[in-house]
Structures are given as C-alpha cells and as structure tokens.
Write a protein that holds these residues in place. Structure first.
Motif, mmCIF file in Angstrom:
data_model
loop_
_atom_site.group_PDB
_atom_site.id
_atom_site.type_symbol
_atom_site.label_atom_id
_atom_site.label_comp_id
_atom_site.label_asym_id
_atom_site.label_seq_id
_atom_site.Cartn_x
_atom_site.Cartn_y
_atom_site.Cartn_z
ATOM 1 N N GLY A 32 0.833 -1.192 0.189
ATOM 2 C CA GLY A 32 -0.174 0.125 0.135
ATOM 3 C C GLY A 32 0.833 1.319 0.075
ATOM 4 N N VAL A 33 2.061 1.117 -0.072
ATOM 5 C CA VAL A 33 3.066 2.307 -0.096
ATOM 6 C C VAL A 33 3.002 2.585 -1.566
ATOM 7 N N PRO A 34 2.986 4.020 -1.665
ATOM 8 C CA PRO A 34 2.947 4.416 -3.096
ATOM 9 C C PRO A 34 4.480 4.689 -3.639
ATOM 10 N N ASP A 35 4.716 4.340 -4.943
ATOM 11 C CA ASP A 35 5.851 4.708 -5.615
ATOM 12 C C ASP A 35 6.755 5.530 -5.175
ATOM 13 N N GLU A 36 6.399 6.757 -5.018
ATOM 14 C CA GLU A 36 7.260 8.035 -4.691
ATOM 15 C C GLU A 36 7.707 7.625 -3.172
ATOM 16 N N GLN A 37 7.163 6.995 -2.499
ATOM 17 C CA GLN A 37 7.557 6.779 -1.105
ATOM 18 C C GLN A 37 8.424 5.385 -1.014
ATOM 19 N N ARG A 38 8.731 4.629 -2.062
ATOM 20 C CA ARG A 38 9.363 3.524 -1.845
ATOM 21 C C ARG A 38 10.807 3.620 -2.137
ATOM 22 N N THR A 39 11.358 4.608 -1.663
ATOM 23 C CA THR A 39 12.735 5.081 -1.943
ATOM 24 C C THR A 39 13.700 4.102 -1.252
ATOM 25 N N GLY A 40 14.620 3.863 -1.753
ATOM 26 C CA GLY A 40 15.763 3.096 -0.831
ATOM 27 C C GLY A 40 17.242 2.954 -1.657
ATOM 28 N N ARG A 41 17.942 2.356 -1.106
ATOM 29 C CA ARG A 41 19.340 2.309 -1.591
ATOM 30 C C ARG A 41 19.978 1.066 -1.161
ATOM 31 N N PHE A 42 20.879 0.530 -2.226
ATOM 32 C CA PHE A 42 21.810 -0.699 -1.785
ATOM 33 C C PHE A 42 23.155 -0.199 -1.164
ATOM 34 N N VAL A 43 23.608 -0.503 -0.007
ATOM 35 C CA VAL A 43 24.852 0.117 0.598
ATOM 36 C C VAL A 43 25.859 -0.953 0.756
ATOM 37 N N CYS A 44 27.081 -0.705 0.208
ATOM 38 C CA CYS A 44 28.089 -1.768 0.266
ATOM 39 C C CYS A 44 29.422 -1.030 1.105
ATOM 40 N N ALA A 45 29.799 -1.525 2.153
ATOM 41 C CA ALA A 45 30.964 -0.879 2.806
ATOM 42 C C ALA A 45 32.147 -2.132 2.588
ATOM 43 N N LEU A 46 33.293 -1.650 2.311
ATOM 44 C CA LEU A 46 34.377 -2.447 2.092
ATOM 45 C C LEU A 46 35.344 -2.158 3.225
ATOM 46 N N ALA A 47 35.995 -3.200 3.745
ATOM 47 C CA ALA A 47 37.055 -2.889 4.531
ATOM 48 C C ALA A 47 38.395 -3.755 4.060
ATOM 49 N N PHE A 48 39.457 -2.892 3.985
ATOM 50 C CA PHE A 48 40.668 -3.525 3.235
ATOM 51 C C PHE A 48 41.671 -3.242 4.181
ATOM 52 N N ILE A 49 42.553 -4.514 4.692
ATOM 53 C CA ILE A 49 43.597 -4.459 5.752
ATOM 54 C C ILE A 49 44.786 -4.980 4.778
ATOM 55 N N ASN A 50 46.066 -4.158 4.927
ATOM 56 C CA ASN A 50 47.161 -4.517 4.151
ATOM 57 C C ASN A 50 48.087 -5.285 5.143
ATOM 58 N N GLU A 51 48.974 -6.271 4.507
ATOM 59 C CA GLU A 51 49.798 -7.143 5.248
ATOM 60 C C GLU A 51 50.306 -6.255 6.677
ATOM 61 N N ALA A 52 50.531 -5.335 6.501
ATOM 62 C CA ALA A 52 51.254 -4.254 7.757
ATOM 63 C C ALA A 52 49.946 -3.795 8.866
ATOM 64 N N GLY A 53 48.883 -4.284 8.465
ATOM 65 C CA GLY A 53 47.720 -3.778 9.327
ATOM 66 C C GLY A 53 47.097 -2.665 9.073
ATOM 67 N N ASP A 54 47.497 -1.993 8.099
ATOM 68 C CA ASP A 54 46.771 -0.499 7.730
ATOM 69 C C ASP A 54 45.245 -0.628 7.485
ATOM 70 N N GLU A 55 44.162 -0.012 7.690
ATOM 71 C CA GLU A 55 42.965 -0.276 7.424
ATOM 72 C C GLU A 55 42.621 1.032 6.353
ATOM 73 N N THR A 56 41.720 0.497 5.488
ATOM 74 C CA THR A 56 41.168 1.296 4.625
ATOM 75 C C THR A 56 39.723 1.044 4.410
ATOM 76 N N THR A 57 38.612 1.833 4.668
ATOM 77 C CA THR A 57 37.038 1.839 4.502
ATOM 78 C C THR A 57 36.553 2.628 3.649
ATOM 79 N N VAL A 58 35.591 2.105 2.700
ATOM 80 C CA VAL A 58 34.834 3.128 2.004
ATOM 81 C C VAL A 58 33.513 2.504 1.935
ATOM 82 N N GLU A 59 32.592 3.262 1.418
ATOM 83 C CA GLU A 59 31.209 3.060 1.184
ATOM 84 C C GLU A 59 30.517 3.187 -0.130
ATOM 85 N N GLY A 60 30.084 2.575 -0.908
ATOM 86 C CA GLY A 60 29.338 2.893 -1.921
ATOM 87 C C GLY A 60 27.766 2.486 -1.963
ATOM 88 N N THR A 61 27.174 3.383 -2.824
ATOM 89 C CA THR A 61 25.602 3.099 -2.807
ATOM 90 C C THR A 61 24.892 2.988 -4.148
#
Length: 196
Positions: free
Chosen positions: A108-137
């Motif tokens: 019963g929720v109309p189209d214009e109120q059915r908004t949303g997004r897919f979210v993906c977070a990535l976490a990369f840790i190199n051999e030395a243990g340095d952490e990098t994080t990003v998010e895409g939608t």
C-alpha cells in the motif's frame, strides 16, 4: 601480494577480482585458507561489520584481507532491513523470505515513498595492518513484485534510478549491474584510494 577475501560468495569474488586487478595481486577465498572461527557481525553499521570480518581474516591468516558488508536500506521502513538484510526474515540467506517480508511491509505504500538504496561497505587491511574503509551506494525504489532471474538477494525487487525505475537489478546483465551497483561503486572508490 596475497589477499584473502572474507567470503565464499562467487558473485562477490568475481566482482572484486575484476575491479581490483592490480598487477601481482592474488585473491584467495575463505575456502582456500585454513579455517578460523567465524566472527560475530554485531556492529550497527555496514562499515563496522566489514571491519570485523576483515580483521578476523587478517589476524587468522597474516595476509592482506578484504571484506564487505552490504544490504538494503528502505526509507519508508526507517532504514530496515539495513545491517540485518541477509537475515531479515529470521534465517540467514533466505532470499525468498526476506523479499516477501519487505514487500509485505511496503504493502500500500505508493511508488514515490518506496525509495531506498543498496549500501556496500568495504574494509581492506594490508599485510602491515593498515585499514582502509569505503562505502558505495546505488539509489532506487522498491518495486511491487519480484522481476528477473539474474542477481541474488533483493535484486529482483530493486529498481535503480539509473534505469529510470524501469528494470530491476535482476533484469540486467552482470556487466550492466556492476557498472552502477553499490559494490561496483565501492570497489571503484577503494581502487582509487589504494592506487594512491
């Protein structure tokens, strides 16, 4: 450099290998390394859960590690299913039940109120243990029915804005999906960060 990807999901692995094709990088999945206790994903953000998985893989193997956490965020449902996307209906990975629950909650929720997004977070840790994080939608709307047979998870009900809300993510080729997807966007951001 060997990089362990904290998943056995072949869709994710293919997408990651294609996006992060740095010379000399070799990707291993969880099934290719010695098993270790699966960490509890108890963070309340996608980035938090991705870090939990990447840290566990890095600590267990001593290798560079990459993990993702992703899900569907629906505005009319106050952000649900969010970090509970994979187990929203109760059983982890039951796509049919998860899709049915979201569609029922949006009845019963109309189209214009059915908004949303897919979210993906990535976490990369190199051999030395340095952490990098990003998010895409990727922005879109939740359809009224399941459409298409490609993809997985919530893809058959998600109608991206980039496709004019005309096609679901399950009605397009993997290449078309990768070009606009949350994981594709996150991987492009991560690649640029790591290339620096």
């Amino acid at each position: 450099m060997k990089v362990v990807i904290a998943t056995n999901n072949k869709h994710k692995v293919e997408e990651i290998e294609t996006a992060l094709d740095f010379p000399g990088w070799e990707f291993l999945t969880l099934s290719q390394v010695e098993s270790y206790p699966e960490p509890e994903e108890d963070a309340d953000t996608f980035v938090g859960n991705a870090l939990i998985k990447a840290r566990a893989a890095h600590e267990a193997t001593g290798m560079a590690a990459l993990a993702d956490d992703s899900g569907l965020v629906v505005d009319a449902l106050d952000g649900r299913p969010g970090v509970y996307s994979a187990r929203y209906a109760g059983t982890h990975g039951d796509d049919a039940a998860n899709n049915a629950k979201v569609l029922a909650e949006l009845e019963g929720v109309p189209d214009e109120q059915r908004t949303g997004r897919f979210v993906c977070a990535l976490a990369f840790i190199n051999e030395a243990g340095d952490e990098t994080t990003v998010e895409g939608t990727v922005e879109g709307r939740i359809g009224h029915e399941l459409r298409g047979s490609e993809g997985f998870g919530y893809d058959p009900m998600f109608m991206p804005e980039k496709f004019g809300f005309e096609r679901s993510l399950a009605e397009v080729s993997q290449d078309e999906k990768n070009a606009i997807s949350h994981r594709g966007n996150a991987l492009r951001i991560l690649r640029a960060k790591l290339a620096e």
